[in-house]
Design a protein around this motif. Structure first.
Motif, short mmCIF file in Angstrom:
data_model
loop_
_atom_site.label_atom_id
_atom_site.label_comp_id
_atom_site.label_asym_id
_atom_site.label_seq_id
_atom_site.Cartn_x
_atom_site.Cartn_y
_atom_site.Cartn_z
N GLY B 326 0.81 -1.21 0.00
CA GLY B 326 0.00 0.00 0.00
C GLY B 326 0.84 1.26 0.00
N LEU B 327 2.08 1.17 0.49
CA LEU B 327 2.94 2.34 0.47
C LEU B 327 3.12 2.82 -0.97
CD1 LEU B 327 5.84 1.44 2.95
CD2 LEU B 327 3.87 2.89 3.36
N PHE B 328 3.21 1.88 -1.91
CA PHE B 328 3.55 2.25 -3.29
C PHE B 328 2.39 2.20 -4.27
CE2 PHE B 328 7.39 0.56 -1.34
CZ PHE B 328 8.24 1.63 -1.52
N GLY B 367 -2.95 2.69 2.82
CA GLY B 367 -1.93 2.98 1.83
C GLY B 367 -2.21 4.24 1.03
N MET B 368 -3.49 4.63 0.94
CA MET B 368 -3.85 5.85 0.20
C MET B 368 -3.37 7.10 0.92
SD MET B 368 -5.72 5.09 -2.48
CE MET B 368 -7.20 5.97 -2.93
N THR B 370 -0.52 7.13 2.98
CA THR B 370 0.88 7.04 3.38
C THR B 370 1.78 7.44 2.22
OG1 THR B 370 1.03 4.73 2.68
CG2 THR B 370 0.49 5.13 4.99
N PRO B 371 2.89 8.13 2.52
CA PRO B 371 3.89 8.35 1.49
C PRO B 371 4.63 7.04 1.21
CG PRO B 371 4.63 9.22 3.60
CD PRO B 371 3.26 8.66 3.81
N VAL B 373 3.73 6.99 -2.09
CA VAL B 373 2.65 7.10 -3.05
C VAL B 373 1.31 6.94 -2.34
CG1 VAL B 373 1.62 6.20 -5.14
CG2 VAL B 373 4.08 6.11 -4.86
N GLY B 374 0.61 8.03 -2.15
CA GLY B 374 -0.71 7.97 -1.55
C GLY B 374 -1.59 8.96 -2.29
NA NA Z 1 0.84 4.85 0.04
#
Ligand code: NA
Ligand code: NA
Lengths: 186, 425, 306
Positions: B326-328, B367-368, B370-371, B373-374
């Motif tokens: 989810g991070l990416f 994950g949306m 979080t850096p 990519v969120g």
């Molecule tokens: Na993310």
């Protein structure tokens, strides 16, 4: 912006809205027909999937312009002017090349597997014209959305590369460019 | 595989969009492994990724949210939330959270929620003297309520991929959403005391009845959707189209605020937002294909089973893998990628499919926000005109709250399973 | 020389399609002395039916087991409609015998021009009628029921003739649509009612047995040409034996599955006027016989064996 450019963009936007409206109409009609009239559009599910494919690939170029294709700008933001521009050019060239490759392979793929008539359209034509129905367009035209969409996207990225090069030449930064064009990373 | 991961991170860092980075890594993988003959499969996987009837919910749920927003419903909801909250210190932050909760009944995607609530609340909070990064962070955190409350795109996709009752999933998400909403409210109010946040203006008494009335359409939509699916009038996928028709009807007939121009631009924007999501789903399908060639899902599953076969440890490990992805990745793309792993492991978990689904979806929604990519972070930092890094710091405590709720969802079945049991199909 | 073929199918790995491909793999291994190895991938790991067929055509995958129902539309292989003409086949044994005869070879040979080598068949089972809660015991009971069918012209013609209200719907939505009553019924085989747990959502099965559900074992030309002539012959022989064995297995499974369904609260009904149904759908068979000479050959062969 040239006249051709303007007509092209407006036309493409109108086409997208029409595709969305058709999708909505078909799906709503399916609910009404099935629940209200105990009848059904046998082809609706398939047709909707194909409309979604076209809508998605055609809209990608605008999604890119509107910054809806997420990217990290941390490195570019922290670099000095020239390295930042150089990095943007490298990224742009790679992205555009990928779009070009996908457009080419997408065309090959559509040609290889797209020889049969589109079943949903055959059903619709059959319902309208009966046994004398004309042949439906082939599945090639469903898959053709991919090479077309990728080509437009690749060209749009190529235009950005030209802007980066110009900025490099006349001393503007990536941020100046984003502010004036609303390009990527806006 | 290491090559794939490293090249992906490399492309990402030099600023190539996530979707292109996935695609470029796939091509790099094919070239390095001398498998360019598989390149013809790339377009096939891209199209197959999009050619899925469930994904039709994406344009429609986004469109319904856009229309409701153009019809000024968002402002009505915000005003109504203001009325409910009253004159409390830090009131606007609380209003933001409550409005997000109400809007979640209208929107099926967190991104739609972040842009709708954000466009009204972030400027308002900034005007009132809140720090822009805090205003943006509260909005982003609230936006993940969207996919927990029906309608929800992610829950529908999970339901179809796993053959789980979507009506059950919809009901199961409601209590966790309330729990998260409560957690965020408490945080906002405590922070308000500590940092002396401003008092919001009072809503005049004579406006209250009309405000309540105007908020009703938003509160009614989830009821219509769950009711419509449960009674067999429409399928979960069709519910998305019903939501659009509903939004059009409310905007044209009830509020009378929609016109042709607004409708046109709502449709156009929904198309482009859909394209953004679809591009990444398409690219992730190719990634998924390469992972399959390399037998990665089975290996990851085997590795996890090597560590332990105790259900709660496995659930914990699974959550870590999901959070990492989810991070990416965007949730739908991540869902496409992890589904094979989940299928391998699920039978060993001893957990209900419905509970599991809410857990997976909440996890990916975190994950949306979080850096690096969120998507929701990107949206709110753009609206708030404040750097991503600052928003990412401001949102950390709220991510902590979301993680607590995630743990509750994973280990307390009552939270998810009591409502579906109360309204059996 | 040694070759390893990855073959996929779109069903679960508990489905008879999986077992059938594994039987084929074992026989190929035996008959080629291990020269040709086949790896079986279920659960749509290599894609659904359409993707599998495309994958074979573009050389992305080596082979697959794909429902014959999809071949006319996706490949333009119209002759395969011969296998699903309603009420023309009397038993699994009969279908198996015809498919392993020269006529079966002739049908598989129509795939040659699509650059596909067809080598055998595995059947998912005879199709019946599953309805939500109203028992269906007569043709009149079927009239107007919202029935999910596979949206292909042959099935559309059959079910419109029968008088149900055919609904096109993605397979993934069927369970939930039956559960909530969005649809009333689905035409399906009993093994799928069991494997997809549809018996939790719908409780009435009517044993109509309108047509079978053959899958075709296919190998891409690219993979086929990697084999020596001796191995090719061995693979073809393996395909025939696998067909016979898989059909015997399918026949034996049906009775067990029906017993399982009854034990799980499903009522098994029979159609009182099944002969009327057969007479009704005969017109569809006549129409289709006129469309492709191969269809007439098959229906003649089936009729001769009865
Ligand atoms: Na993310
Ligand atoms: Na929602």
């Amino acid at each position: 912006m040239t006249a051709f450019h303007l007509v092209f963009r407006t036309g493409l936007k109108a086409l997208l809205v029409m595709l969305m409206a058709t999708l909505l109409t078909v799906m709503t009609a399916q609910v009404i027909m099935r629940y209200g009239f105990n009848s059904s559009l046998l082809w609706s599910e398939e047709l909707c999937r194909y409309l979604l494919i076209w809508c998605s690939f055609l809209a990608m170029v605008f999604a890119f312009e509107r910054g809806e294709i997420a990217a990290l700008s941390i490195l570019a933001d922290s670099l000095p002017r020239v390295p930042a521009l150089a990095l943007a050019i490298v990224g742009g060239v790679l992205s555009a090349a990928m779009c070009g490759a996908l457009a080419w392979y997408g065309y090959l793929y559509a040609k290889l597997v797209g020889s049969q008539p589109i079943p949903a359209i055959s059903f619709i034509l059959g319902d309208i014209f009966g046994s004398s129905a004309p042949a439906a367009p082939t599945v090639f035209w469903v898959y053709f959305a991919l090479p077309l969409g990728m080509m437009l996207l690749g060209l749009r990225i190529a235009i950005n590369i030209v802007h980066y090069l110009r900025a490099w030449a006349d001393g503007r930064t990536l941020q100046d460019l984003a502010a004036s064009h609303g390009g990527p990373g806006q | 595989m290491t090559l794939y991961l490293l090249s992906f991170l490399g492309f990402l860092i030099i600023g190539i969009p996530v979707a292109f980075s996935l695609g470029l890594s796939s091509i790099a993988y094919l070239i390095v492994n001398g498998q360019m003959h598989l390149m013809i499969g790339f377009p096939q996987k891209m199209i197959a990724g999009i050619d899925n009837f469930v994904l039709l919910t994406i344009p429609f749920f986004i469109l319904a949210g856009n229309l409701m927003n153009s019809a000024d419903l968002t402002r009505q909801i915000v005003r109504f939330a203001q009325m409910l909250v009253g004159r409390v210190r830090g009131g606007l932050a609380a209003v933001n959270v409550i409005a997000s909760m109400m809007f979640s009944g209208v929107s099926g995607a967190a991104t739609a929620e972040a842009s709708a609530i954000g466009s009204v609340m972030i400027p308002a909070m900034k005007r009132d003297g809140y720090k822009p990064e805090y205003a943006a962070a509260v909005t982003a955190a609230g936006s993940i309520l969207g996919p927990l409350v029906p309608p929800s795109l992610a829950l529908i996709l999970y339901g179809v991929l796993t053959g789980t009752s979507i009506a059950d999933l919809f009901l199961a998400g409601i209590f966790p959403a309330f729990a998260l909403c409560a957690g965020l409210l408490v945080y906002a109010l405590i922070k308000a005391r500590r940092e002396d946040h401003p008092l919001p203006p009072e809503v005049p008494a004579d406006e209250r009845a009309s405000l309540a009335l105007k908020a009703v359409p938003a509160l009614l939509l989830p009821v219509i959707i769950v009711g419509g699916i449960r009674s067999g009038v429409f399928t979960p996928t069709e519910a998305a189209a019903v939501a659009v028709v509903y939004a059009l009807a409310v905007g044209l007939l009830l509020y009378r605020t929609l016109d042709a121009r607004k409708i046109f631009s709502s449709f156009y924007e929904a198309a482009t937002m859909t394209a953004g999501v679809m591009l990444i789903v398409a690219m992730a399908s190719m990634t998924s294909f390469i992972l399959g060639i390399e037998n990665i899902p089975r290996e990851i599953a085997a590795q996890m089973l090597n560590i332990s076969s105790t259900p709660w440890v496995l659930i914990l490990l699974l959550n870590l893998v999901l959070l990492l992805l989810g991070l990416f990745l965007e949730p739908l793309a991540a869902l496409v990628l992890v589904m094979p792993i989940l299928n391998e492991i699920f039978p060993l978990l001893g957990i209900d499919r419905v509970q599991f689904g809410v857990m997976v979806v909440l996890n990916l929604m975190i994950g949306m926000i979080t850096p690096p990519v969120g998507l929701c972070l990107f949206i709110v930092s753009a609206i708030g005109r404040t750097p991503l890094e600052r928003v990412a710091v401001a949102i950390l405590p709220m991510i902590g709250i979301a993680l607590v709720i995630l743990a509750l969802v994973a280990f307390v079945p009552f939270l998810t399973l009591s409502l579906p049991a109360l309204f059996p199909g | 020389q040694e070759v390893t073929l990855k073959m996929g199918h779109a069903a679960a790995s508990t489905h008879i399609f999986h077992t059938g491909l594994e039987i084929f793999a074992r026989k190929v291994d035996e008959k080629t002395d291990g020269n040709v190895k086949i790896e079986v991938y279920g659960d749509r790991q290599l894609g659904d039916d359409k993707q599998l067929l495309e994958g074979i055509q573009i050389g992305l995958i080596d082979g697959a087991l794909v429902s014959s129902a999809t071949l006319p539309l996706v490949l333009g292989a119209a002759s395969f409609d011969a296998l699903q003409q309603p009420f023309t086949v009397s038993s699994y044994e009969q279908l198996s015998a015809v498919l392993t005869s020269d006529l079966g070879d002739e049908l598989l040979a129509t795939l040659d021009e699509k650059n596909i080598k067809g080598v055998g068949f595995v059947d998912a089972g005879l199709r019946h009628f599953l309805s939500k809660d109203k028992p269906v015991t007569s043709l009149a009971d079927m009239k107007g029921l919202k029935t999910r069918i596979v949206p292909i012209p042959l099935h559309k013609a059959i079910w419109e003739t029968i008088g149900v209200n055919p609904i096109g719907m993605a397979y993934g939505e069927v369970y939930s649509a039956l559960e909530t009553g969005t649809i009333d019924a689905v035409e399906i085989n009993v093994s799928s009612i069991k494997s997809e747990s549809l018996y939790n959502a719908a409780k009435q099965v009517t044993l109509t047995g309108h047509y079978f559900w053959p899958g075709v074992i296919m190998i891409s030309n690219a993979a086929w040409e990697k084999m020596s002539d001796a191995d090719k012959a061995a693979v073809e022989a393996a395909g025939k034996e696998a067909t016979t064995e898989a059909y015997a297995l399918a026949a034996s499974q049906d009775a067990e599955t029906v017993a399982f369904l009854e034990a799980n609260g499903v009522t098994i009904n029979k159609l009182s006027d099944l002969d009327d149904l057969k007479a009704l759908t005969a017109s569809v068979v006549t129409t289709w016989q006129g469309k492709d000479p191969m269809i007439a050959k098959f229906t003649d062969a089936f009729a001769a064996g009865q």
